[in-house]
Design a protein around this motif. Structure first.
Motif, mmCIF file in Angstrom:
data_model
loop_
_atom_site.group_PDB
_atom_site.id
_atom_site.type_symbol
_atom_site.label_atom_id
_atom_site.label_comp_id
_atom_site.label_asym_id
_atom_site.label_seq_id
_atom_site.Cartn_x
_atom_site.Cartn_y
_atom_site.Cartn_z
ATOM 1 N N ARG A 1 30.696 41.089 12.732
ATOM 2 C CA ARG A 1 30.341 41.469 14.138
ATOM 3 C C ARG A 1 28.736 41.587 14.306
ATOM 4 N N ARG A 2 28.033 41.787 13.653
ATOM 5 C CA ARG A 2 26.590 41.695 13.957
ATOM 6 C C ARG A 2 25.963 40.234 14.100
ATOM 7 N N PHE A 3 26.470 39.459 13.230
ATOM 8 C CA PHE A 3 26.305 37.854 13.217
ATOM 9 C C PHE A 3 26.885 37.417 14.542
ATOM 10 N N ASP A 4 27.927 37.858 14.803
ATOM 11 C CA ASP A 4 28.560 37.235 15.998
ATOM 12 C C ASP A 4 27.985 37.550 17.439
ATOM 13 N N PRO B 1 10.280 36.936 8.070
ATOM 14 C CA PRO B 1 11.435 36.582 8.868
ATOM 15 C C PRO B 1 11.388 36.834 10.159
ATOM 16 N N LYS B 2 12.019 35.928 10.907
ATOM 17 C CA LYS B 2 11.836 36.257 12.604
ATOM 18 C C LYS B 2 12.816 37.081 13.040
ATOM 19 N N ILE B 3 13.981 37.488 12.140
ATOM 20 C CA ILE B 3 15.219 38.157 12.500
ATOM 21 C C ILE B 3 15.311 39.122 11.432
ATOM 22 N N THR B 4 15.374 40.400 11.688
ATOM 23 C CA THR B 4 15.792 41.585 10.510
ATOM 24 C C THR B 4 16.974 42.198 10.989
ATOM 25 N N MET B 5 18.052 42.247 10.304
ATOM 26 C CA MET B 5 19.241 42.593 10.743
ATOM 27 C C MET B 5 19.901 43.361 9.427
ATOM 28 N N PRO B 6 19.791 44.584 9.389
ATOM 29 C CA PRO B 6 20.673 45.244 8.315
ATOM 30 C C PRO B 6 22.133 45.225 8.739
ATOM 31 N N THR B 7 22.924 44.774 7.525
ATOM 32 C CA THR B 7 24.339 44.548 7.706
ATOM 33 C C THR B 7 25.163 45.593 6.908
ATOM 34 N N GLY C 1 24.003 35.256 21.695
ATOM 35 C CA GLY C 1 23.098 35.497 22.509
ATOM 36 C C GLY C 1 21.828 34.362 22.239
ATOM 37 N N ARG C 2 21.865 33.758 20.929
ATOM 38 C CA ARG C 2 21.032 33.216 20.283
ATOM 39 C C ARG C 2 21.556 32.045 19.205
#
Length: 339
Positions: free
Chosen positions: A72-75, A57-63, A80-81
């Protein structure tokens, strides 16, 4: 030339398993840049599933488990990307965040319904997600009909098949081999653990029988190998049912018939009820003669033909102005070939 960036959002092992073949297909077709996201409460499990396909994965984002925090985190990420499109399965927070950012949403396995609309049921999220989805990618004709019944525009629905079959095919050449067994293997899902004790007496009656409780932490490749070897799989889990059928194993399902209607109609799955004693009786009947099991196998896999990932990748590219939309998955024969 910079390719359009498409974010594929996996928030569970099951989602990552189904998204990985799409990323591989996008790479092969060369018209999109697939960016895998490892999200959800356990992104490490998502990451490990991607890794089974040779992907990172290019993006790791614990939600976490809080939908509001996930949204909120996805927004914040997409502010920005901003990707050209987002591919999701059941992750409502990601779908809503993409919708509010006016990002096209591709939903795989769209239209799955179990007839359970209680507040804690996944169906409620699926119905909400359908309201903001741009292109609904259905695994089966019944799923497509569910969407049409909910007044989704027909032109926004494409029958692609499910990508679990693609995943099984991709893992076949990569997987860690399961131990060679001379016995008939019955795999019991973690959700059906009480059944294990009821099946133990059958291992005495049928000397070639082995009962294996499937742990949740198994590597994806080993899990796929065990399913491919299974004589039958017992579970109440929708995802495990689909993955077992994709691997060629028939299934005894313990849950709501609405979630398994296609497989039950095909004959490759049988609804046996949740009582362990009843399951043991039904299993004894299946073990008594090979013809009973072979009849189930002949029902095949109604959830995909192994080409769904290519259709999803092509449809995503077409939505973004690159090429033509694929033809829908062909009508499935009444019965598949035996194993």
């Amino acid at each position: 030339m910079t390719l359009p960036e498409v974010h594929l959002v996996g928030a569970s092992r099951a989602e990552a398993l189904r998204l990985a073949p799409i990323a591989l297909a996008m790479r092969e077709q060369g018209t999109l840049s697939a960016v895998l996201l490892a999200a959800g409460p356990d992104p490490a499990a998502v990451d490990a599933t991607y890794a089974a396909f040779g992907l990172t994965p290019k993006i790791t984002m614990p939600t976490g488990d809080d939908p509001a925090e996930a949204l909120r985190r996805f927004d914040a990420l997409w502010a920005g990307r901003t990707p050209a499109a987002v591919v999701v399965r059941d992750f409502l927070a990601a779908g809503l965040a993409a919708h509010w950012r006016r990002i096209p949403i591709m939903q795989i396995d769209a239209g799955r319904r179990s007839s359970d609309v209680t507040p804690v049921a996944t169906d409620a999220d699926r119905r909400l997600l359908a309201q903001v989805t741009t292109l609904h990618l259905a695994a089966t004709p019944l799923a497509a009909m569910n969407l049409l019944d909910e007044r989704v525009v027909a032109g926004d629905v494409l029958l692609t098949g499910g990508t679990a079959a693609d995943a099984a095919r991709a893992l076949a050449g990569r997987r860690e081999e399961a131990p060679v067994r001379s016995r008939r293997l019955v795999v019991v899902g973690a959700d059906a653990a009480p059944v294990v004790a009821a099946l133990r007496p059958l291992t005495v009656r049928f000397g070639d029988l082995e009962v294996l409780a499937l742990g949740g932490e198994l590597p994806s490749a080993l899990r796929a190998a065990l399913l491919a070897e299974a004589y039958v799989v017992i579970t109440a889990d929708e995802d495990l049912t689909e993955e077992a059928l994709a691997a060629g194993a028939p299934v005894f399902v313990l849950g709501n018939a609405g979630a398994y209607a296609e497989a039950i109609h095909a004959g490759s799955a049988r609804l046996v009820g949740p009582d362990p004693a009843t399951v043991a009786v039904k299993m004894a009947g299946l073990l008594a003669g090979r013809v009973h099991r072979d009849t189930m196998v002949a029902g095949g896999n109604p959830y995909g033909d192994g080409l769904a990932a290519q259709r999803v990748a092509q449809a995503t590219a077409a939505l973004l102005g690159h090429g033509q939309f694929p033809d829908p998955m062909p009508a499935r024969p009444v019965a598949g070939a035996t194993r």
